[in-house]
Design an enzyme around this catalytic site. Structure first.
Site, mmCIF file in Angstrom:
data_model
loop_
_atom_site.group_PDB
_atom_site.id
_atom_site.type_symbol
_atom_site.label_atom_id
_atom_site.label_comp_id
_atom_site.label_asym_id
_atom_site.label_seq_id
_atom_site.Cartn_x
_atom_site.Cartn_y
_atom_site.Cartn_z
ATOM 1 N N ASP A 522 2.536 -18.634 17.052
ATOM 2 C CA ASP A 522 2.230 -19.820 17.850
ATOM 3 C C ASP A 522 0.731 -20.098 17.837
ATOM 4 O O ASP A 522 -0.087 -19.179 17.889
ATOM 5 C CB ASP A 522 2.709 -19.598 19.284
ATOM 6 N N HIS A 525 -3.616 -21.683 14.316
ATOM 7 C CA HIS A 525 -4.935 -22.177 13.931
ATOM 8 C C HIS A 525 -6.006 -21.861 14.971
ATOM 9 O O HIS A 525 -7.199 -21.911 14.669
ATOM 10 C CB HIS A 525 -4.880 -23.692 13.695
ATOM 11 N N ASP A 622 8.698 -28.970 20.116
ATOM 12 C CA ASP A 622 7.517 -29.682 20.607
ATOM 13 C C ASP A 622 7.627 -31.197 20.415
ATOM 14 O O ASP A 622 6.829 -31.949 20.981
ATOM 15 C CB ASP A 622 6.263 -29.193 19.871
#
Length: 1457
Positions: A522, A525, A622
């Site tokens: 999760d 980045h 999401d």
């Protein structure tokens, strides 16, 4: 990950080419299946070097950064280093080679037990919110929907304890404890039992999230170790930002309580500028936030003054820029608490030219200025901050896609809090209390103020936005899109910085890696890369086949690749909902696919970089709900499109059950419904069909695909098997663009095949086409979908063609195309239809025959035919340029002529095509031409049929080309390419087999490629046959050697005595073509006249003084290299033994001869002056040097004759070289020495000549260095331009030419080394390296010579005497053949102590020839290049002596080693 082998074009090993051009930022990812053999090989540029290759791969006990050196298989150019890749994960490698280096990554894919093929493309994953599964005892019933929908993977959102306030699935309170909703006594062991049961009984793997970057505000690790966050103790730079945050939270409280008259709690959009003005101009000035960045100038100057009072001024010199750049340390960020380094200030500001008072004044001015700059920056940042807050407020309150807040309150604030507050008193903590905590340095308060996590638009993901940097502070500028229920974790820069947090997360990783089959990283980045690396390595240590799915959105493919490579990510989450239109979705699906239908096979085993593997979702957890954001008609087609992708696929639970709203990971508190059999309908049933189709496409090897838009809302996806050509076509129809039936025109679909079956047809739409979304109501306890009674859902599988509801299918017969007409009355948005298509009956037989011969029989029938071919037959089969084919060669429209009529011509085009992108490949003129007609195939086959020796092969091609013609148009280039490539390789293998020397048979690919140039050059051309010395009435059936292609390949220009015998040793003797060599020697010997062999055999013409010496030297080499080679001297030529012909040539030179060319005059040579036809040869009685010629002719290989009347160079030789040319001295000396040996062995029956020859040899040795060497102190002539060189000639008519620095001495240095002084020759060779050596060739003249010009243009029509009509042919351009002698000379003469460096240098030069040879469409080496290796358009792209001497140099390397 095992890739399913779909054809015999797949390889049992993969090779990766090491190249300095490939680095960590190069595009693409190198994936390799687990349990594969990997061969590291070298690009041509690296082959000369001792490449040291290291990698961090270990089959067991992997530890990142621990490298071991790989061993090369051999020392030749084709060497490889092998790895057996059994352990999944990233491999980092690096290499060094002299001054070159490079590095890269590979990803070894895990083996997943989801199917026999273990192919990750087969993954079909369902995401579930773990918190919505309820009690663990009910999980099986709630997860059964995945089994019944044919999913083979479940993604669980975090299973840990969640934050009691938000209940967000990603706000974890304790990473080691399970969510209490599952049951108080449940542990990870219980989870594992469920995971294992699903894997064993349902064939469903399980993954869950790993959340490293943040934790809930009340996370256990933070309770004990607040330093694991970015708090105001370890990150004091956040103090101003937190005070600003408290001001803004207090503003929300004041508005909500009605304390601000002009701003009501229930705001309208027009209140936003009022709020912005109020905060900027009334509230924020009260708090003077800029003071946290200010330096107390007076106090600092006082301290500075005291420091320098008794100090000596600095002697250092500093410029204005250094003073300007003087930095301030903000320390703990107290008001006016910024400091400077006083000692540094003294060094910069207190100088000899300044009094203490002046120094204080200058520093005072500088600090005032820096304070001013900082003040301006802070005000700008505050403006930006309030602007960002206002935009956020506008979204939350007024944006159509926002949450539609109505009232400013603690639950719906003006802006969210960027920090977790002590005791969670967000709105109760006033700015005054914050100031007091700062002033009192209240540690308990400060350590409990923790920065929230979030994301920053367009930020560099490798930058940690929470750290103190000199750049903009995202917390102060309010640029963070924060998550107010989670805290950003602070791992420090290494494990020692935050040991408790690292240990906590390591245990968290252990629990997940030993329970699940993989994880979704999760917020990948924003997770520090070094942290994720450490923990992923640990996960794989525990579970080697741990599958890693990355949630990674950096907006940069290069940055994505950095994360993928370093973490070993197996796939990235990619969302279909990012595609707005059907055409965008088609591009997205194909962009993540494999090869496009109609693209050529990737026939090499070389690993090629691929776009990062996508994990393609119809909807992620999401994403907003497509029913809400788009329409109900979007749902079914989108899911079908995703199922057709060549990637792992995913969906979110609720999508299949038609839940018409976003199932919020934060606010959702209901549970999923349990499975009942009545659920296996509607989209759940459809999804089971789609998933079954997706698994079939992957496991059966439907690796080719294409997308096509049939109308604005109609998208067609096609998947095809590359070998059987079985095809699946799926068509979906949506209402993304609102159009009427009249506006939405869908043309009939024409299919080059037969629809064997309609796999399914479906439609999902509102009942009576009326939107009933408003009738939906949410169940209180369970997550529910749309009511069935509001829907029209139609699904039918295995439909007969005449019973299809949405299309009409017509086909006249089994050999005609299929036409699909869309029924616009029944075809409604939300429709999906899929066809199974097979080839037409007449093409099915052709396809089967091709598949049988190409893939099953491995072209055995062709191999039998080729096994009967000679090398001359293979010359015709593979090569033959336009000139050799009577100027008849195939022209590809929009591309141009093939370079060869044979297979190499078309293979060269195909090689370049295979390296293109799919789109470029399909648009290539050859690809288009093959689809348009069979003309090229007819040409290739008929040409071979018309030749008696290749007739049966031509008929074979004719047969299989006819099969190819019957295939659908898009398949013709594919099968044509495979057929040509494989048969071409068989022909090359046969040619190599016919070359008998070990040097070739066991040689490297470079040696074999050079050897193949002998096949290029040796052939029978009807208008250039060799004379038949045995019977003038019969045509000679032996091949002749072309000097160069295409210019010197036919007619009078093919057979050159000089060129033939310069090339003979390399192309014929070293390749074992002894019979061909013998015949050329005998044939040219039969033409001896004037003691010379012909320069041009046609005529013949005797104007080359050097050809005879290359000829005699070739005979000597034949006697040494050919089996029983000395017997050639006894061969009879027109009644005379060859040794007598040799003697005649020698005696003619010893006796001397002057003659005029036969038929001299304009009719013989249109540009030569009359004096040029007069020739003479002889031996200087004093020196023993052979001599000849005059200034008006060119008797050596530098034979350019001026031809421009306009420039006035007509009749003037470009480089006459009369007198004694240095290479002829060497060749004659070598010949004399050989003849003496032959006399001694009894093979040259002229013992009476031995003393004559010995005396001659002695004279040469006595005089050579004396006459030719120009030492560094020589002043013997004013023509000397360069010293430490060998003269080019002695006693030339144009005396200055004796002293020109040319490369001809290199020949002598190789063939007659006995003449040379070792120090002199090594010095001269150094001069060649620095002055004459080009990338491929050797400059033919010293660049400092006034005659030098390196660019050859035979069509030059200028008035420049030195250039017109290519007059500078041998006065600068870089000739390749002489490079071979240079390299051989370097090897021969290298001092012992420099042998390693010499060998490396030689191999560096040869590497450039290797690259040129492999990349040339002629598969040869050129005659010459222009300056610095630039292309010369008038050069032959394939020259016999170029390849020959380079091959000799490679041969010498083997002897050298």
């Amino acid at each position: 990950m095992h890739r399913r082998r779909t054809s015999s074009v797949s390889a049992c090993f993969h090779s990766l080419v090491l190249d300095t051009h490939v680095n960590l930022t190069s595009p693409g990812i190198y994936y390799i299946p687990s349990n594969s053999h990997l061969h590291f090989t070298l690009a041509s540029s690296l082959t000369p070097y001792d490449v040291q290759l290291f990698c961090d791969y270990h089959s067991t006990n992997y530890k990142r950064g621990v490298y071991h050196q790989l061993t090369w298989s051999s020392k030749n150019d084709d060497r490889f280093a092998q790895l057996l890749c059994t352990r999944p994960g990233p491999i980092h490698y690096y290499f060094t080679a002299k001054d070159k280096k490079g590095e890269g990554y590979l990803i070894v894919e895990p083996s997943l037990a989801i199917s026999p093929s273990s192919d990750s493309d087969e993954i079909m994953c369902l995401t579930v919110l773990s918190k919505s599964l309820g009690k663990m005892d009910d999980w099986e019933s709630r997860l059964a929907i995945a089994y019944h929908s044919n999913y083979n993977m479940i993604h669980f959102t975090p299973i840990q304890q969640l934050y009691k306030v938000s209940n967000s699935s990603y706000s974890i309170t304790h990473h080691h404890e399970l969510n209490l909703l599952f049951g108080k006594d449940k542990t990870h062991d219980d989870i594992k039992k469920i995971v294992d049961k699903m894997a064993n009984e349902w064939n469903i793997l399980s993954i869950t999230d790993l959340v490293y970057n943040h934790a809930a505000n009340d996370c256990a690790i933070l309770e004990k170790h607040p330093e694991a966050s970015y708090n105001l103790i370890n990150s004091p730079h956040l103090k101003p930002a937190f005070l600003l945050d408290a001001i803004l939270m207090h503003f929300t409280r004041d508005v909500n309580e009605g304390k601000i008259e002009k701003i009501p709690a229930k705001i309208e959009k027009e209140h936003l500028p009022v709020i912005q003005d109020y905060l900027l101009n009334e509230i924020l000035p009260q708090y003077a936030l800029h003071e946290f960045y200010m330096i107390d100038v007076k106090k600092t100057i006082d301290e500075f003054s005291q420091l320098i009072q008794n100090e000596i001024p600095s002697t250092s010199i500093h410029n204005y820029d250094e003073e300007y750049a003087f930095r301030i340390d903000y320390g703990s960020y107290t008001r006016y608490g910024a400091r400077i380094n006083l000692k540094k200030a003294r060094e910069i500001f207190y100088r000899a030219d300044r009094t203490p008072m002046k120094a204080c004044q200058v520093l005072n001015d500088r600090l005032m200025y820096l304070n001013h700059l900082k003040y301006s920056q802070v005000q700008a940042d505050l403006n930006r901050a309030i602007e960002n807050c206002t935009k956020g407020c506008e979204y939350h309150f007024f944006d159509p896609y926002g949450p539609h807040f109505t009232t400013i309150s603690p639950k719906t604030p003006f802006t969210g809090n960027y920090f977790a507050y002590p005791h969670e008193k967000i709105f109760e903590t006033s700015p005054i209390e914050v100031e007091q905590a700062y002033n009192n340095n209240d540690r308990k308060f400060l350590e409990r103020v923790m920065a929230h996590n979030g994301w920053v638009m367009n930020d560099n993901p490798l930058r940690n936005f929470a750290e103190d940097t000199q750049g903009p502070n995202v917390y102060f500028r309010r640029e963070l899109n924060q998550w107010s229920d989670i805290v950003k974790l602070n791992f420090g820069s290494c494990e020692e910085d935050s040991p408790h947090l690292w240990a906590y997360m390591k245990e968290y990783t252990r629990l997940i890696a030993t329970t699940f089959h993989g994880a979704r990283l999760d917020n990948c980045h924003s997770t520090p890369l070094f942290v994720a690396q450490y923990l992923m390595d640990y996960a794989r240590e525990l579970n080697p086949n741990f599958y890693i799915l990355g949630e990674l959105f950096t907006s940069s493919e290069t940055l994505d690749n950095t994360f993928i490579n370093k973490l070993g990510i197996n796939a990235l989450v990619r969302e279909s909902l990012n595609a707005r239109l059907p055409c965008d979705l088609g591009h997205m699906i194909c962009g993540h696919g494999r090869l496009t239908i109609g693209a050529l096979f990737r026939l090499q085993t070389v690993l090629l970089p691929r776009r990062a593997q996508a994990f393609f979702y119809d909807q992620t957890h999401d994403n907003p709900c497509p029913i809400e954001r788009r329409s109900l008609a979007d749902v079914l087609p989108r899911s079908a499109y995703v199922a057709m992708s060549c990637t792992p696929t995913g969906s979110n639970r609720g999508y299949d059950e038609l839940v018409p709203h976003h199932i919020d990971v934060v606010h959702e508190r209901r549970t999923y419904e349990k499975w009942t059999d009545d659920k296996k309908k509607n989209l759940v049933y459809a999804k089971s069909i789609f998933n079954r189709l997706h698994a079939r496409l992957s496991s059966d090897g439907y690796t080719r695909m294409i997308a096509d838009q049939l109308s604005s809302n109609t998208l067609m996806i096609i998947r095809q098997h590359p070998i059987t050509n079985s095809t699946i076509i799926l068509i979906g129809y949506t209402d993304t663009i609102k159009l009427t039936n009249e506006e939405e025109k869908i043309e009939p679909l024409i299919i080059q095949g037969t629809i064997e079956e309609i796999l399914f047809e479906m439609n999902l739409s509102w009942l009576d086409n009326e939107d009933k979304l408003d009738l939906f109501s949410r169940d209180i306890d369970h997550i529910n979908g749309l009511r069935e009674k509001d829907l029209h859902f139609y699904i039918n599988e295995h439909v007969k063609k005449d019973q299809c509801r949405y299309v009409e299918i017509t086909q006249e017969n089994e050999n005609s195309v299929t036409k699909v007409i869309f029924n616009r009355k029944t075809l409604l948005p939300g429709t999906v239809i899929a066809f199974q298509v097979n080839l037409l009956e007449n093409t099915k037989y052709a396809s089967n025959e091709l598949r049988k011969e190409l893939f099953e029989n491995e072209l055995s029938s062709f191999r039998i035919l080729v096994s009967k071919c000679s090398l001359v037959d293979l010359n015709f089969l593979l090569y033959r340029c336009k000139n050799e084919e009577n100027n008849e060669i195939y022209i590809i429209p929009e591309h141009g002529s093939l370079v060869y009529a044979g297979l190499q011509g078309i293979e060269s085009v195909l090689i370049k095509m295979r390296s293109l992108t799919t789109e470029q490949m399909i648009k290539h003129p050859l690809c288009i031409h093959l689809k348009q007609g069979n003309w090229l195939m007819l040409y290739l086959a008929q040409r071979l049929i018309d030749n008696k020796q290749t007739k049966s092969i031509g008929q074979w091609y004719e047969k299989y080309f006819q099969y190819i013609e019957k295939l659908p148009k898009y398949l013709i280039p594919v099968y044509f390419d495979i057929l040509i490539h494989r048969t071409y390789n068989i022909c090359v293998e046969r040619a190599i087999d016919l070359m008998s020397t070990t040097f070739v048979q066991q040689g490297s690919s470079f040696i074999k490629a050079l050897a193949m140039t002998s096949v290029q050059m040796m052939g029978i051309v009807s208008n250039a046959r060799l004379p038949n010395f045995e019977d003038n009435n019969k045509e000679n059936e032996w091949p002749s050697m072309a000097a160069g292609l295409p210019n010197f390949s036919e007619g009078i220009w093919r057979n050159w005595g000089r060129d033939t015998f310069i090339a003979l040793r390399g192309l014929l003797l070293l390749t074992g073509r002894f019979d061909d060599a013998r015949h050329l020697i005998i044939t040219y010997g039969s033409c001896l006249r004037h003691g010379l062999i012909p320069n041009l055999l046609a005529g013949p013409r005797y104007n080359a003084r050097d050809a005879i010496w290359f000829y005699l030297y070739s005979i000597s080499q034949y006697t040494q290299l050919a089996p029983n080679g000395h017997s050639i001297l006894s061969e009879t030529i027109q009644g005379k033994p060859l040794h007598l012909i040799v003697k005649t040539a020698i005696n003619t030179h010893l006796n001397g001869l002057s003659f005029r060319e036969y038929n001299a005059g304009y009719q013989l040579d249109r540009v030569m002056s009359d004096e040029g036809f007069n020739n003479r040869i002889g031996v200087d009685s004093k020196t023993g040097f052979v001599f000849g010629g005059n200034r008006w002719n060119s008797g050596t290989w530098m034979d350019k004759m001026g031809s421009s009347e306009h420039a006035g160079n007509k009749g003037y030789p470009g480089s006459p070289r009369d007198g004694s040319a240095i290479e002829l001295i060497g060749l004659s000396r070598a010949t004399i020495n050989w003849l003496i040996q032959m006399i001694e062995k009894g093979f040259y029956p002229y013992a009476e000549q031995k003393q004559i020859l010995q005396d001659w040899l002695n004279k040469i040795d006595e005089n050579f260095e004396k006459e030719f060497w120009i030492d560094e102190h020589s002043n013997r002539s004013h023509y000397i331009n360069r010293r430490n060189i060998y003269k080019d000639t002695v006693n030339s008519s144009l005396q200055y030419t004796d002293y020109q620095f040319r490369p001809n001495f290199l020949i002598a240095a190789v063939v007659a080394p006995e003449m040379f002084n070792k120090d002199h020759i090594w010095s001269a060779l150094s001069q060649v390296e620095s002055l004459l050596l080009g990338p491929l060739g050797i400059r033919t003249l010293d660049p400092s010579d006034e005659q030098y010009n390196g660019d050859y243009d035979n069509k030059n029509e200028s008035s420049d005497f030195k250039l017109a009509h290519g007059y500078n042919y041998h006065n600068g351009p870089e000739w390749v053949w002489i490079t071979g002698y240079y390299l051989r000379a370097k090897l021969l003469w290298s001092p012992v102590e420099q042998r390693k460096e010499t060998l490396e240098h030689v191999q560096e030069v040869l590497a450039r020839h290797r690259e040129t040879l492999f990349t040339s469409e002629w598969k040869s080496l050129p005659e010459l290049t222009s300056t610095n290796g630039s292309l010369c358009r008038d050069s032959c792209p394939a020259q016999a002596w170029s390849s020959a001497t380079i091959l000799e140099a490679v041969y010498d390397i083997q002897q050298y080693n």
